[in-house]
Design a protein around this motif. Structure first.
Motif, PDB file in Angstrom:
ATOM      1  N   ASP A 114      -0.129   7.777  13.895  1.00  0.00           N
ATOM      2  CA  ASP A 114      -0.092   6.997  12.660  1.00  0.00           C
ATOM      3  C   ASP A 114      -1.499   6.531  12.286  1.00  0.00           C
ATOM      4  OD1 ASP A 114       2.626   7.261  13.006  1.00  0.00           O
ATOM      5  OD2 ASP A 114       3.067   5.106  12.978  1.00  0.00           O
ATOM      6  N   ILE A 115      -1.689   6.286  11.004  1.00  0.00           N
ATOM      7  CA  ILE A 115      -2.892   5.635  10.499  1.00  0.00           C
ATOM      8  C   ILE A 115      -2.445   4.379   9.759  1.00  0.00           C
ATOM      9  CG2 ILE A 115      -4.832   5.785   8.894  1.00  0.00           C
ATOM     10  CD1 ILE A 115      -4.973   8.765   9.447  1.00  0.00           C
ATOM     11  N   SER A 116      -2.867   3.223  10.247  1.00  0.00           N
ATOM     12  CA  SER A 116      -2.452   1.950   9.643  1.00  0.00           C
ATOM     13  C   SER A 116      -3.443   1.542   8.564  1.00  0.00           C
ATOM     14  CB  SER A 116      -2.343   0.849  10.710  1.00  0.00           C
ATOM     15  OG  SER A 116      -1.961  -0.379  10.111  1.00  0.00           O
ATOM     16  N   LEU A 117      -3.356   2.225   7.434  1.00  0.00           N
ATOM     17  CA  LEU A 117      -4.168   1.895   6.270  1.00  0.00           C
ATOM     18  C   LEU A 117      -3.273   1.872   5.041  1.00  0.00           C
ATOM     19  CD1 LEU A 117      -7.441   3.999   6.728  1.00  0.00           C
ATOM     20  CD2 LEU A 117      -7.272   1.504   6.665  1.00  0.00           C
ATOM     21  N   GLY A 118      -3.696   1.116   4.028  1.00  0.00           N
ATOM     22  CA  GLY A 118      -2.916   1.015   2.807  1.00  0.00           C
ATOM     23  C   GLY A 118      -3.461   1.925   1.720  1.00  0.00           C
ATOM     24  N   CYS A 119      -4.053   1.339   0.704  1.00  0.00           N
ATOM     25  CA  CYS A 119      -4.438   2.061  -0.513  1.00  0.00           C
ATOM     26  C   CYS A 119      -5.490   3.137  -0.278  1.00  0.00           C
ATOM     27  CB  CYS A 119      -4.936   1.065  -1.555  1.00  0.00           C
ATOM     28  SG  CYS A 119      -3.825  -0.353  -1.772  1.00  0.00           S
ATOM     29  N   SER A 120      -6.344   2.969   0.712  1.00  0.00           N
ATOM     30  CA  SER A 120      -7.369   3.968   1.030  1.00  0.00           C
ATOM     31  C   SER A 120      -6.875   4.991   2.043  1.00  0.00           C
ATOM     32  CB  SER A 120      -8.624   3.279   1.580  1.00  0.00           C
ATOM     33  OG  SER A 120      -8.319   2.605   2.798  1.00  0.00           O
ATOM     34  N   GLY A 121      -5.621   4.880   2.458  1.00  0.00           N
ATOM     35  CA  GLY A 121      -5.121   5.648   3.591  1.00  0.00           C
ATOM     36  C   GLY A 121      -5.093   7.155   3.407  1.00  0.00           C
ATOM     37  N   PHE A 122      -4.690   7.632   2.230  1.00  0.00           N
ATOM     38  CA  PHE A 122      -4.595   9.076   2.043  1.00  0.00           C
ATOM     39  C   PHE A 122      -5.968   9.731   2.106  1.00  0.00           C
ATOM     40  CE2 PHE A 122      -4.813  12.766  -0.834  1.00  0.00           C
ATOM     41  CZ  PHE A 122      -3.948  13.630  -0.174  1.00  0.00           C
TER      42      PHE A 122
END
Length: 315
Positions: A114-122
């Motif tokens: 998993d990558i725990s990032l929001g708006c910059s995640g993609f």
């Protein structure tokens, strides 16, 4: 451009059918309807069903990817899957990607994290995944984005309930000429992180003014740096896929970056879907007309991630 052999081959999407109309909510919150259109920019927000988990949204997006790619998507050929989310299944352990791995029946040779990032995640995941494949000798990966904020927002909060929507995407990454991944510009303003957070009760809180100031100050500069990193000029960009935090944020970023702003947000009918927002925009673009696309995600953290996708020969 970066010496990155990997590209986006296809994008599957999933949008729940349920929508919450923002007009009655705006009236309830005594919010001006003109401001709803010009500042927020979302006429409705999408909501998953209560029984749906984050992994279910990912599986639905993967099914759509399969419909789009047909025999070109062989699950047994995947070396890696990554789930970008800050709202994983259950209590977050095991990691959501392991649950998705099981639901899709993927082979043991396919790694998952998993990558725990929001708006910059993609956008960040494009760098992380292509780097992982280069380091491991892998060839194919799927980036899942699914961050159903309905798990933590209060429908009575005017600062969040009219903005965030639920969705998921599945993006196939492999070597190729279709939307190759360029060089990146990243940054974080951790001292502003509390501008978007879950409180002690697990409810989402957002300081809209702080988020706006962060985006207006930092994102236009990131777009400019990314052009330079990729040896491009503004005239080389065919399309922009900017995270639609709100209409006001996008309009301000575009004005300061001196690029065209959309008359209507592409997600006006379903809301800001956090890490899924950019791949949802990309899925609707005509690659023959949008050969070179600038993508930028910015928000939660507060951080940003920007890069170029291109089908053209690079320097």
């Amino acid at each position: 451009m970066a010496n990155n052999p990997f590209a986006i081959s296809g994008i599957g999407t999933y949008l729940p059918e349920t929508r919450i109309d923002n007009i009655p909510r705006a009236e309830k919150f005594e919010y001006d309807l003109d401001s709803l259109a010009s500042k927020i920019g979302f006429s409705a927000t999408a909501r998953k069903e209560p029984e749906q988990e984050t992994s279910d949204l990912c599986a639905a997006a993967f099914a759509d990817l399969g419909r789009r790619l047909g025999d070109d998507l062989d699950p047994d050929s995947l070396d890696l899957i990554v789930v970008v989310t800050q709202h994983p299944d259950g209590h977050g352990l095991p990691h959501c990607s392991a649950i998705v791995h099981d639901k899709l029946g993927l082979p043991a040779s396919c790694f998952a994290f998993d990558i725990s990032l929001g708006c910059s995640g993609f956008v960040s995941a494009l760098a992380t995944v292509s780097g992982h494949l280069m380091a491991s000798g892998g060839q194919r990966a799927v980036i899942f984005t699914a961050d159903p904020y309905s798990k933590s927002l209060s429908e009575n909060d005017k600062n969040t309930s009219m903005i965030f929507g639920d969705a998921a995407t599945a993006t196939l990454i492999e070597p190729g000429a279709s939307w190759r991944i360029g060089a990146f510009d990243f940054g974080t303003k951790g001292e502003k992180a509390a501008a978007i957070q879950r409180n002690a009760g697990g409810v989402l809180e957002m300081n809209g003014r702080s988020v706006f100031d962060f985006c207006a100050l930092n994102v236009p500069k990131s777009l400019k740096r990314t052009l330079a990193l990729n040896d491009l000029a503004a005239g080389d960009i065919d399309a922009y896929a900017l995270h639609p935090g709100s209409k006001f944020i996008v309009d301000t970023v575009c004005k300061r970056a001196r690029i065209p702003a959309p008359d209507v947000l592409p997600c006006a009918a379903y809301g800001n879907t956090v890490s899924s927002s950019i791949p949802l925009i990309l899925a609707d673009l005509d690659r023959s007309a949008a050969a070179t696309v600038m993508v930028s995600g910015f928000g939660v953290g507060l951080g940003w991630a920007t890069t170029i996708l291109t089908t053209k020969d690079t320097k």
